[in-house]
Structures are given as C-alpha cells and as structure tokens.
Design a protein around this motif. Structure first.
Motif, PDB file in Angstrom:
ATOM      1  N   MET A   1       0.978  -1.046  -0.546  1.00 41.31           N
ATOM      2  CA  MET A   1       0.066  -0.078  -0.242  1.00 41.31           C
ATOM      3  C   MET A   1       0.617   1.038  -0.144  1.00 41.31           C
ATOM      4  N   THR A   2       0.428   2.382  -0.860  1.00 41.88           N
ATOM      5  CA  THR A   2       1.254   2.994  -0.744  1.00 41.88           C
ATOM      6  C   THR A   2       0.811   4.065   0.295  1.00 41.88           C
ATOM      7  N   ASN A   3       2.025   4.876   0.791  1.00 42.10           N
ATOM      8  CA  ASN A   3       1.498   6.322   1.085  1.00 42.10           C
ATOM      9  C   ASN A   3       0.845   7.471   0.257  1.00 42.10           C
ATOM     10  N   ARG A   4      -0.442   7.722   0.358  1.00 42.62           N
ATOM     11  CA  ARG A   4      -1.328   8.995  -0.278  1.00 42.62           C
ATOM     12  C   ARG A   4      -0.438  10.342  -0.208  1.00 42.62           C
ATOM     13  N   PHE A   5      -0.355  10.393   1.738  1.00 43.74           N
ATOM     14  CA  PHE A   5       0.468  12.185   1.412  1.00 43.74           C
ATOM     15  C   PHE A   5       2.056  12.052   1.411  1.00 43.74           C
ATOM     16  N   SER A   6       2.416  11.264   0.736  1.00 43.83           N
ATOM     17  CA  SER A   6       3.891  10.665   0.143  1.00 43.83           C
ATOM     18  C   SER A   6       3.642  11.162  -0.762  1.00 43.83           C
ATOM     19  N   ASP A   7       2.827  10.499  -1.413  1.00 43.83           N
ATOM     20  CA  ASP A   7       2.862  10.561  -3.234  1.00 43.83           C
ATOM     21  C   ASP A   7       2.633  12.431  -3.709  1.00 43.83           C
ATOM     22  N   CYS A   8       1.388  12.738  -2.655  1.00 41.21           N
ATOM     23  CA  CYS A   8       1.225  13.570  -2.864  1.00 41.21           C
ATOM     24  C   CYS A   8       1.708  14.886  -2.545  1.00 41.21           C
ATOM     25  N   THR A   9       2.566  13.976  -1.463  1.00 34.52           N
ATOM     26  CA  THR A   9       3.800  15.611  -1.977  1.00 34.52           C
ATOM     27  C   THR A   9       5.142  15.849  -2.233  1.00 34.52           C
ATOM     28  N   SER A  10       4.918  14.239  -2.908  1.00 33.42           N
ATOM     29  CA  SER A  10       6.351  14.072  -4.119  1.00 33.42           C
ATOM     30  C   SER A  10       5.432  15.017  -5.474  1.00 33.42           C
ATOM     31  N   LEU A  11       4.038  14.459  -5.879  1.00 26.76           N
ATOM     32  CA  LEU A  11       3.609  15.266  -6.748  1.00 26.76           C
ATOM     33  C   LEU A  11       3.928  16.811  -6.537  1.00 26.76           C
ATOM     34  N   LEU A  12       3.588  17.738  -5.580  1.00 25.54           N
ATOM     35  CA  LEU A  12       3.723  18.710  -5.365  1.00 25.54           C
ATOM     36  C   LEU A  12       4.786  19.159  -5.830  1.00 25.54           C
ATOM     37  N   LYS A  13       5.955  18.604  -4.766  1.00 24.45           N
ATOM     38  CA  LYS A  13       7.393  19.232  -5.414  1.00 24.45           C
ATOM     39  C   LYS A  13       7.241  19.167  -6.855  1.00 24.45           C
ATOM     40  N   ASP A  14       7.492  17.584  -7.771  1.00 25.00           N
ATOM     41  CA  ASP A  14       7.827  17.769  -8.944  1.00 25.00           C
ATOM     42  C   ASP A  14       7.007  19.134  -9.967  1.00 25.00           C
ATOM     43  N   HIS A  15       6.106  18.965  -9.627  1.00 23.85           N
ATOM     44  CA  HIS A  15       5.727  20.398 -10.121  1.00 23.85           C
ATOM     45  C   HIS A  15       5.793  21.669  -9.597  1.00 23.85           C
ATOM     46  N   LYS A  16       6.462  22.130  -8.594  1.00 30.33           N
ATOM     47  CA  LYS A  16       7.067  23.034  -8.062  1.00 30.33           C
ATOM     48  C   LYS A  16       5.635  23.817  -7.241  1.00 30.33           C
ATOM     49  N   VAL A  17       4.737  23.099  -6.801  1.00 30.10           N
ATOM     50  CA  VAL A  17       3.494  23.765  -6.386  1.00 30.10           C
ATOM     51  C   VAL A  17       3.474  24.742  -5.842  1.00 30.10           C
ATOM     52  N   LEU A  18       3.724  24.152  -4.365  1.00 30.96           N
ATOM     53  CA  LEU A  18       4.418  24.642  -3.199  1.00 30.96           C
ATOM     54  C   LEU A  18       5.561  25.734  -3.022  1.00 30.96           C
ATOM     55  N   GLU A  19       6.860  25.602  -4.290  1.00 26.74           N
ATOM     56  CA  GLU A  19       7.498  26.148  -4.406  1.00 26.74           C
ATOM     57  C   GLU A  19       7.326  28.023  -5.641  1.00 26.74           C
ATOM     58  N   THR A  20       6.207  27.423  -5.614  1.00 24.70           N
ATOM     59  CA  THR A  20       5.742  28.385  -6.818  1.00 24.70           C
ATOM     60  C   THR A  20       5.005  29.408  -5.639  1.00 24.70           C
ATOM     61  N   LEU A  21       4.216  29.134  -4.242  1.00 21.38           N
ATOM     62  CA  LEU A  21       3.693  30.123  -3.850  1.00 21.38           C
ATOM     63  C   LEU A  21       4.394  30.166  -1.912  1.00 21.38           C
ATOM     64  N   SER A  22       5.859  29.423  -2.379  1.00 22.04           N
ATOM     65  CA  SER A  22       6.313  30.125  -1.445  1.00 22.04           C
ATOM     66  C   SER A  22       6.038  31.572  -0.404  1.00 22.04           C
ATOM     67  N   GLU A  23       6.369  32.388  -1.136  1.00 16.26           N
ATOM     68  CA  GLU A  23       5.522  34.179   0.141  1.00 16.26           C
ATOM     69  C   GLU A  23       4.670  33.855   0.131  1.00 16.26           C
ATOM     70  N   PHE A  24       3.638  32.279   0.250  1.00 17.69           N
ATOM     71  CA  PHE A  24       2.780  33.231   0.572  1.00 17.69           C
ATOM     72  C   PHE A  24       2.539  31.814   1.491  1.00 17.69           C
ATOM     73  N   SER A  25       3.478  31.087   2.086  1.00 20.77           N
ATOM     74  CA  SER A  25       3.467  30.542   3.431  1.00 20.77           C
ATOM     75  C   SER A  25       2.297  29.442   3.319  1.00 20.77           C
ATOM     76  N   PRO A  26       2.446  28.394   1.942  1.00 18.59           N
ATOM     77  CA  PRO A  26       1.587  27.043   2.043  1.00 18.59           C
ATOM     78  C   PRO A  26       1.889  26.925   2.631  1.00 18.59           C
ATOM     79  N   GLU A  27       0.301  25.775   3.435  1.00 21.27           N
ATOM     80  CA  GLU A  27      -0.059  24.595   4.077  1.00 21.27           C
ATOM     81  C   GLU A  27      -0.925  23.445   3.479  1.00 21.27           C
TER      82      GLU A  27
END
Length: 161
Positions: A1-27
């Motif tokens: 079984m995969t860990n969906r949180f880890s998978d989603c975190t990797s997906l966000l990282k691969d697409h630089k979503v949190l990095e793109t939003l970094s100045e807005f304190s994303p959570e």
C-alpha cells in the motif's frame, strides 16, 4: 500500500506547487495529511492572500481543469484556485489570514490530535462516515457526539481539549 500523503507531497514537489506559492506561506492541509482521505479527496493547500497572489495562481492556468473563483468561507473572503495534477485534484484557498490561523488548518490540527488520542478504530470509523457521504468535519462531529454546526463545534471541542 502506498502512502498517499507522500505521493501527493512528491507530486506537489515535482510540479513545484509549494515552491511557486512559497511567498504566501502555503500549508498542505485537509484529510490527506492526517490519513482520513478517500480516493477522490482533493489536495488542499491554504495560503495567505496578498496582492501578488492572483498572478502566481494564474501560473497554474496551463493545468487541466484550472478555475479561479472568489467565495466567502467561514465569513472570510477567499480566492480559490482549482486544477488537476495527473489524477489528483488540487484546491488552493487563499485568505487574508495567516495560514496557521485559518479554519482549515485549525480543523486539521484538532482532528490530528483526536485521531492520535482515539486510535485506528476511530480513524476507520471516520472513513466509513466519509464513504457514506459525510465530509470530514461532519464525520468527526457525529462520532464525537457534537451538536450544532460541525465546523464550529469541532473548533469548540478542540479549544476545550
């Protein structure tokens, strides 16, 4: 079984979503980080609303299903951005409040503590309620025997604990 949180975190990282939003304190908040998500649950991200956020949110317009809207959430004016990353739906909510003070963050922290205190059987019961069509807050409120609006009663419950 995969860990969906880890998978989603990797997906966000691969697409630089949190990095793109970094100045807005994303959570990254909601049901996925605390393990009470269903396969159709969104990746929920909250940010602080600042004048430059519209331009940044529009940078996601090339993704499928991109939508930008305004809505009142919990009596707070919000800008909501939705799009898809592969099979995952992403919802970014920005409010003129620090992310740690936003209701979505507070609910997640309270729910995480309840899950830690009540254990795996309770978590599975939450998932069953969600499969029946309840949202996360309503499922917690029902299983905890909380009355009234599930959003505010859950916050009150968390304050008492």
């Amino acid at each position: 079984m995969t860990n969906r949180f880890s998978d989603c975190t990797s997906l966000l990282k691969d697409h630089k979503v949190l990095e793109t939003l970094s100045e807005f304190s994303p959570e990254f908040v909601g049901s996925i980080p605390i393990g009470v998500d269903l396969p159709q649950s969104d990746i929920d991200i909250i940010c602080e609303l600042r004048p430059s956020i519209l331009k940044v949110l529009e940078s996601f317009s090339s993704y499928p299903g991109f939508q930008l809207s305004e809505k009142i959430l919990g009596n707070v004016s919000s800008i909501i951005c939705r799009f898809r990353l592969g099979s995952e739906k992403v919802e970014i909510v920005t409010q003129n409040i620090s992310p740690q003070k936003q209701i979505a963050y507070q609910h997640m922290i309270i729910e995480e503590k309840i899950l830690k205190d009540k254990g795996e059987t309770f978590r599975l019961s939450i998932l069953e309620k969600k499969k029946e069509g309840k949202n996360t807050e309503a499922a917690f409120a029902e299983l905890l025997g909380l009355e009234g609006d599930p959003y505010s009663s859950l916050l009150e419950y968390g304050e008492k604990k």
